[in-house]
Design an enzyme around this catalytic site. Structure first.
Site, PDB file in Angstrom:
ATOM      1  N   HIS A  22       0.694  -1.253  -0.014  1.00 11.70           N
ATOM      2  CA  HIS A  22       0.059  -0.006  -0.080  1.00 11.70           C
ATOM      3  C   HIS A  22       0.633   1.382  -0.079  1.00 11.70           C
ATOM      4  O   HIS A  22       0.711   2.150  -0.706  1.00 11.70           O
ATOM      5  CB  HIS A  22      -0.836  -0.142   1.295  1.00 11.70           C
ATOM      6  CG  HIS A  22      -1.712   1.375   1.502  1.00 11.70           C
ATOM      7  ND1 HIS A  22      -2.899   1.274   1.530  1.00 11.70           N
ATOM      8  CD2 HIS A  22      -1.388   2.408   1.852  1.00 11.70           C
ATOM      9  CE1 HIS A  22      -3.524   2.516   1.805  1.00 11.70           C
ATOM     10  NE2 HIS A  22      -2.581   3.298   1.903  1.00 11.70           N
ATOM     11  N   GLU A  23       1.838   1.322   0.908  1.00 12.38           N
ATOM     12  CA  GLU A  23       2.752   2.395   0.985  1.00 12.38           C
ATOM     13  C   GLU A  23       3.516   2.507  -0.071  1.00 12.38           C
ATOM     14  O   GLU A  23       3.832   3.694  -0.819  1.00 12.38           O
ATOM     15  CB  GLU A  23       3.763   2.390   2.183  1.00 12.38           C
ATOM     16  CG  GLU A  23       2.692   2.204   3.543  1.00 12.38           C
ATOM     17  CD  GLU A  23       1.902   3.626   3.628  1.00 12.38           C
ATOM     18  OE1 GLU A  23       2.303   4.740   3.238  1.00 12.38           O
ATOM     19  OE2 GLU A  23       0.732   3.714   4.232  1.00 12.38           O
ATOM     20  N   HIS A  26       2.007   4.342  -3.004  1.00  6.57           N
ATOM     21  CA  HIS A  26       2.010   6.078  -2.817  1.00  6.57           C
ATOM     22  C   HIS A  26       3.347   6.341  -3.370  1.00  6.57           C
ATOM     23  O   HIS A  26       3.735   7.419  -3.986  1.00  6.57           O
ATOM     24  CB  HIS A  26       1.875   6.146  -1.382  1.00  6.57           C
ATOM     25  CG  HIS A  26       0.550   6.108  -0.568  1.00  6.57           C
ATOM     26  ND1 HIS A  26      -0.544   6.603  -1.317  1.00  6.57           N
ATOM     27  CD2 HIS A  26       0.083   5.586   0.289  1.00  6.57           C
ATOM     28  CE1 HIS A  26      -1.762   6.264  -0.640  1.00  6.57           C
ATOM     29  NE2 HIS A  26      -1.125   5.768   0.579  1.00  6.57           N
TER      30      HIS A  26
END
Length: 373
Positions: A22-23, A26
């Site tokens: 998820h990170e 980003h």
């Protein structure tokens, strides 16, 4: 017990990997647009180790849960902006893409999990289609019906679901026409349905066949099947999110010794325990489904337009866009980025509420967990 603990650890590690990706979503999107990424860490708490590469500090934290991606100028609370490319200076669609990349990673992971499942162990028969599994030794097998056949009608009555088929069969006796779909063909068999006595039910008709629980697919067919199943899981996720507030009393009831409602939310702790039980019982299809479902939930939840979630940052970004367009239409200059200090009270209130809810679910999952059996 060893298999149970190993299953819990494996499930927790899979969740950690999902959150780390998820990170990473980003970070990779931010770098693609030329934003300055200062740090990318996996986990929380004290730093275990770190290293720098191309101006970014990468590292691992002691608690293997979650992580963070530090992007310069993501909000006005960032007082360490020393370059000319803070995130707030980028276009609205670029900032939106960066914040949405994290939740979208969960959707991609969920789909890939379902795809692999479809091509290996099969996807669950959630629609309860009357597709036959084992038919050995029963009246259906004696008539020529085979495993994998889908029952279309019994005694002239349509049977779109397994339960409807069972209801019709139970009322029959003796030679009965049964229409099935076998590949591209529609076939009709005459099944000599016997009447048997079942405790608590009485005398009923049976054909001696069970439902096919999972459908396997080839590499190409699995794409459409996984897409359709993803849609079903999205619908279930939204439904559960809407229901979450009304499930709080049931969670409190469970914490204080009441019977745990299986429809109440579970935390990562509860999901990991269920994963451990599935691993111990060898029910890997359930283990994998739990992982897929959790990824879809994390994706949808993070897109809610509430700070400090990714959806909250997206909402603020588009508020700035709409606000400045209105000001420009009135001949006024555009304003700068939203002052997050003004949102601090609302944000903190949401953090506290979210923290209390997480604490409640974790407590319920420890003292009164939902179990597979």
């Amino acid at each position: 017990m060893v298999a149970y603990i190993a299953g819990i650890v494996l499930f927790a590690l899979c969740v950690c990997l999902s959150l780390a990706l998820h990170e990473a979503g980003h970070m990779l999107t931010a770098r693609a647009f030329g934003m300055k990424v200062r740090r990318f860490f996996v986990g929380m708490g004290p730093t275990v180790f770190s290293f720098r590469r191309k101006g970014i500090e990468y590292g691992l934290k002691a608690v293997p849960m979650g992580g963070f991606c530090d992007i310069s100028g993501m909000t006005t609370l960032d007082d360490r902006v020393t370059d000319e490319r803070p995130m707030w200076n980028f276009k609205t669609w670029q900032r939106t893409a960066v914040m949405a990349a994290g939740p979208l990673t969960h959707f991609v992971l969920g789909f890939l999990i379902l795809y692999v499942m479809a091509t290996t162990m099969g996807l669950p028969n959630t629609a309860s289609k009357p597709v036959l599994g084992d038919t050995a030794g029963g009246a259906a097998a004696a008539a020529g019906i085979q495993p994998g056949d889908q029952v279309l009608s019994v005694a002239g009555q349509r049977t779109p679901t397994w339960q409807e088929m069972v209801t019709v069969v139970r009322a029959q006796s003796g030679p009965t026409p049964v229409e099935v779909q076998r590949g591209p063909e529609t076939l009709t068999f005459t099944v000599d349905i016997p009447r048997v006595y079942r405790e608590g039910v009485g005398e009923i008709g049976v054909i001696g066949a069970g439902i096919k629980m999972n459908f396997e697919y080839g590499p190409i067919d699995a794409i459409g099947a996984s897409t359709a199943f993803t849609g079903q899981m999205f619908a279930q996720t939204f439904h559960r999110l809407i229901e979450m507030p009304q499930r709080v009393p049931a969670l409190v009831h469970a914490v204080f010794g009441g019977e745990r409602d299986p429809n109440t939310p579970v935390s990562v702790v509860g999901a990991s325990r269920l994963g451990g039980e599935a691993a111990e019982a060898g029910l890997w299809s359930i283990f994998v489904m739990l992982l897929a479902g959790l990824n879809f939930f994390l994706g949808v939840f993070n897109l809610l337009p509430l700070l400090p979630l990714d959806g909250g940052h997206i909402a603020v970004t588009w508020y700035e866009k709409v606000r400045d367009r209105i000001r420009q239409a009135r001949g006024r200059p555009a304003l700068g980025p939203v002052d997050y200090n003004r949102l601090a009270t609302v944000t903190m209130a949401l953090v506290v509420i979210g923290g209390l809810f997480v604490a409640l679910t974790v407590t319920a999952d420890i003292v009164n967990p939902i179990r597979l059996t």
